[in-house]
Enzyme design. Sequence first.
Site, PDB file in Angstrom:
ATOM      1  N   ARG A 118     -33.802  24.335 -39.830  1.00  0.00           N
ATOM      2  CA  ARG A 118     -34.605  23.483 -38.938  1.00  0.00           C
ATOM      3  C   ARG A 118     -35.984  24.090 -38.660  1.00  0.00           C
ATOM      4  O   ARG A 118     -36.946  23.365 -38.421  1.00  0.00           O
ATOM      5  CB  ARG A 118     -33.855  23.192 -37.639  1.00  0.00           C
ATOM      6  CG  ARG A 118     -32.598  22.386 -37.893  1.00  0.00           C
ATOM      7  CD  ARG A 118     -32.139  21.554 -36.727  1.00  0.00           C
ATOM      8  NE  ARG A 118     -30.766  21.124 -36.953  1.00  0.00           N
ATOM      9  CZ  ARG A 118     -30.388  20.120 -37.744  1.00  0.00           C
ATOM     10  NH1 ARG A 118     -31.296  19.401 -38.389  1.00  0.00           N
ATOM     11  NH2 ARG A 118     -29.117  19.815 -37.898  1.00  0.00           N
TER      12      ARG A 118
ATOM     13  N   LYS B 121     -28.285  29.635 -31.959  1.00  0.00           N
ATOM     14  CA  LYS B 121     -28.191  28.734 -33.123  1.00  0.00           C
ATOM     15  C   LYS B 121     -28.386  29.545 -34.417  1.00  0.00           C
ATOM     16  O   LYS B 121     -28.234  30.757 -34.412  1.00  0.00           O
ATOM     17  CB  LYS B 121     -29.220  27.611 -32.993  1.00  0.00           C
ATOM     18  CG  LYS B 121     -29.002  26.723 -31.762  1.00  0.00           C
ATOM     19  CD  LYS B 121     -27.790  25.836 -31.896  1.00  0.00           C
ATOM     20  CE  LYS B 121     -27.619  24.970 -30.655  1.00  0.00           C
ATOM     21  NZ  LYS B 121     -26.343  24.237 -30.662  1.00  0.00           N
TER      22      LYS B 121
ATOM     23  N   ASP C 123     -31.045  19.828 -31.225  1.00  0.00           N
ATOM     24  CA  ASP C 123     -31.484  20.315 -32.536  1.00  0.00           C
ATOM     25  C   ASP C 123     -32.952  19.981 -32.832  1.00  0.00           C
ATOM     26  O   ASP C 123     -33.479  20.388 -33.871  1.00  0.00           O
ATOM     27  CB  ASP C 123     -30.576  19.758 -33.640  1.00  0.00           C
ATOM     28  CG  ASP C 123     -29.178  20.374 -33.570  1.00  0.00           C
ATOM     29  OD1 ASP C 123     -29.032  21.468 -32.991  1.00  0.00           O
ATOM     30  OD2 ASP C 123     -28.222  19.747 -34.072  1.00  0.00           O
TER      31      ASP C 123
ATOM     32  N   SER D  52     -21.212  21.329 -24.758  1.00  0.00           N
ATOM     33  CA  SER D  52     -21.196  21.588 -26.191  1.00  0.00           C
ATOM     34  C   SER D  52     -20.272  20.597 -26.881  1.00  0.00           C
ATOM     35  O   SER D  52     -19.073  20.556 -26.621  1.00  0.00           O
ATOM     36  CB  SER D  52     -20.722  23.017 -26.474  1.00  0.00           C
ATOM     37  OG  SER D  52     -20.364  23.142 -27.838  1.00  0.00           O
TER      38      SER D  52
ATOM     39  N   ARG E 277     -17.252  15.298 -39.153  1.00  0.00           N
ATOM     40  CA  ARG E 277     -16.140  14.630 -38.459  1.00  0.00           C
ATOM     41  C   ARG E 277     -15.393  13.683 -39.377  1.00  0.00           C
ATOM     42  O   ARG E 277     -14.163  13.572 -39.299  1.00  0.00           O
ATOM     43  CB  ARG E 277     -16.660  13.888 -37.237  1.00  0.00           C
ATOM     44  CG  ARG E 277     -16.927  14.879 -36.086  1.00  0.00           C
ATOM     45  CD  ARG E 277     -18.174  14.578 -35.389  1.00  0.00           C
ATOM     46  NE  ARG E 277     -18.369  15.401 -34.206  1.00  0.00           N
ATOM     47  CZ  ARG E 277     -19.199  16.454 -34.154  1.00  0.00           C
ATOM     48  NH1 ARG E 277     -19.865  16.845 -35.231  1.00  0.00           N
ATOM     49  NH2 ARG E 277     -19.359  17.118 -33.028  1.00  0.00           N
TER      50      ARG E 277
ATOM     51  N   LYS F 103     -25.329  14.897 -40.473  1.00  0.00           N
ATOM     52  CA  LYS F 103     -24.517  16.099 -40.702  1.00  0.00           C
ATOM     53  C   LYS F 103     -23.320  16.133 -39.751  1.00  0.00           C
ATOM     54  O   LYS F 103     -22.193  16.380 -40.162  1.00  0.00           O
ATOM     55  CB  LYS F 103     -25.399  17.339 -40.537  1.00  0.00           C
ATOM     56  CG  LYS F 103     -24.685  18.650 -40.759  1.00  0.00           C
ATOM     57  CD  LYS F 103     -25.675  19.762 -41.102  1.00  0.00           C
ATOM     58  CE  LYS F 103     -26.320  20.398 -39.899  1.00  0.00           C
ATOM     59  NZ  LYS F 103     -25.431  21.333 -39.180  1.00  0.00           N
ATOM     60  N   SER F 104     -23.566  15.877 -38.482  1.00  0.00           N
ATOM     61  CA  SER F 104     -22.464  15.936 -37.502  1.00  0.00           C
ATOM     62  C   SER F 104     -21.387  14.907 -37.830  1.00  0.00           C
ATOM     63  O   SER F 104     -20.190  15.206 -37.770  1.00  0.00           O
ATOM     64  CB  SER F 104     -23.002  15.644 -36.099  1.00  0.00           C
ATOM     65  OG  SER F 104     -23.790  16.705 -35.644  1.00  0.00           O
TER      66      SER F 104
ATOM     67  N   GLN G 179     -19.468  20.762 -29.913  1.00  0.00           N
ATOM     68  CA  GLN G 179     -18.575  21.487 -30.817  1.00  0.00           C
ATOM     69  C   GLN G 179     -17.318  21.933 -30.080  1.00  0.00           C
ATOM     70  O   GLN G 179     -16.213  21.833 -30.608  1.00  0.00           O
ATOM     71  CB  GLN G 179     -19.314  22.679 -31.430  1.00  0.00           C
ATOM     72  CG  GLN G 179     -20.435  22.233 -32.361  1.00  0.00           C
ATOM     73  CD  GLN G 179     -21.178  23.380 -32.994  1.00  0.00           C
ATOM     74  OE1 GLN G 179     -21.026  24.534 -32.606  1.00  0.00           O
ATOM     75  NE2 GLN G 179     -22.004  23.070 -33.977  1.00  0.00           N
TER      76      GLN G 179
ATOM     77  N   GLY H 165     -21.763  26.472 -38.055  1.00  0.00           N
ATOM     78  CA  GLY H 165     -21.064  26.581 -36.776  1.00  0.00           C
ATOM     79  C   GLY H 165     -20.107  25.417 -36.553  1.00  0.00           C
ATOM     80  O   GLY H 165     -19.007  25.595 -36.019  1.00  0.00           O
TER      81      GLY H 165
END
Length: 430
Positions: free
Chosen positions: A389, A342, A315, A168, A32, A27-28, A170, A96
Site C-alpha cells: 500500500r 500493519k 487501509d 478489528s 472470505r 482482497k478481504s 480480522q 495477516g
Amino acid sequence: MGSNPTFPKVTFERGPLRGDVRVAGDKSISHRALIVAAAARGTSRISALNRGADVLATLAAVGALGASVDDRGDAVLVSGGTLHDPRETIDARNSGTTTRLLLGLCAGHGLNARFDGDASLRRRPMERVARPLRELGAEIETTDGRLPATVRGIVAPAGGTYALEIASAQVKSAILLANLDARGTVRVTGDRFSRDHTERMLRRFGRTIRFDGTTVEMEPGRLAAQDVRVPGDLSGAAFFLAGAAMTPGSDIVVREVGVNGTRTGFVDALRAMGADVEMGGERDLDGEPVADVRARYRPLHGTTLDGELVVRSIDEITLLACVAAHATGTTFIRDAADLRGKESDRLATIAETLRACGVAVEERPDGLDVTGGGARAPERTLATHDDHRIAMAIAALAAPVGPHRIDDEACIAVSFPDFVPLWHAAQRSD
Ligand code: S3P
C-alpha cells in the site's frame, strides 16, 4: 532492502488519470469467499477472485486444510466441508488476514496446525486473535505474541459472548469462523464499525447473522455451497480515485467496486477534503453493494480524520496522508495507532515518504499532522518497506508532481498484480 539493486524498480510519472478502469477483486472478500466455501459442504464457484499473493496464500492454505480447489482461470471451484489437519506448516506469506481468519477456522474445527509467514508477518501481533480463541477452548501458542504459532482446535464449541478489545474485522471474523459449528448462539461485541464481509459471506452461505448496531449475533446452523462474484476492491480503486482527485485534468471511473459502508470511509474523507467523487449504478452483487465510482480533480483542503472514519478507511489512511500533502492547510490524523502493526509501521513509513517529498509532517503516537502545499518530486528513490500500500500510495502522490521512483515494485503483487500497467494506461488515456 531499499538499496538492494536486484529489486524491480518503477517510476511513477506526473500526469492526470483518465478513462475507465476495472481493478483487482476485493482482497478481504476474496479471503472470505475461499474460507467460507472451504467450510461449506458442496462445490462453490468463486469468480473475479483477487489474484494477489495474499489471497493465493489463502487458496493454498484451504487446500492444505482439506478443501479441494480447482482453478479454472476465470473462476475457482472450491469443494469443502471435510477439513483435516495440514501436513505441513501453513505459509501465510505476507497475509495477516490469512493467518488470523484461518487460526479461527482451525480453533473451532478440531484442527491442529502451525502457521508461519514472511519477515513482515512475523513482526505483526497475533495475541489479539489468540486470546479469544483460547477463551473458546483452543490451545494457541505464539512466539512472543507473534508467528510462528500453533493451534490445537476443539470441536463443537459452546457459543457465548466475546468482547473485542479493539475494532478489528480480522479478530471478529476469527471468532465467527471458530464458532461455525457452535452448539449455541454466538455474540461478538465491542466493534461497531469494522468491515462486515464475513457476516455477509456467511449469510450468503445460508447462516442467520444479525447486527443491531452494537452486537453481531450468529445462530447455529449449516453452510451450503454458493456461487460468489467478488466486487472490485475499493482499496485498490482508492489509488486511482485519490490520484484523480488531486491531479488537474483528471476524470476517472472505476467500475463495479465494492461500496460497503464499512469500507467507504475513504470516499467520505475525500469528500470532506472537497473532492468531487460520485457513485453511480449502485446495485447488489451476491450480498455486497457495488457501484461505479467517478473522481474528478478539484482543489482540496485539509480535514480531521479520526474515530469511526479511521476504522472505515483503515487501509487508506496512508493514501489520505498523500492527498493531504496536495491539499491546502493541515490534515490531522488521529486514532490510527493500529497502523503501526500493519505490513509496515505505516505511520512511520508514510511520514518518511512525505518528508522525502518536501512535505511538513508531524508524527504522533496515534497519527500524523500533514501540512499540504510543499509536495515535490523527491531527489532519491523512495523506500516501500516491502509494503504494497505504500508503493501504490506513492503512485498517487506522484501524479501531481512526479516523477517518483520506488525501490521495489514486486511488493505490489500482494494485493494488485496488474496495478502498474493499469496505472500507466490511465495516465495515457484521453
Ligand atoms: C482486514 C481487516 C483490516 C485491514 C486488513 C484486512 C480484513 O485489519 O487492515 O488489510 O480483511 O479483515 P484489522 O481487522 O486488523 O483492522
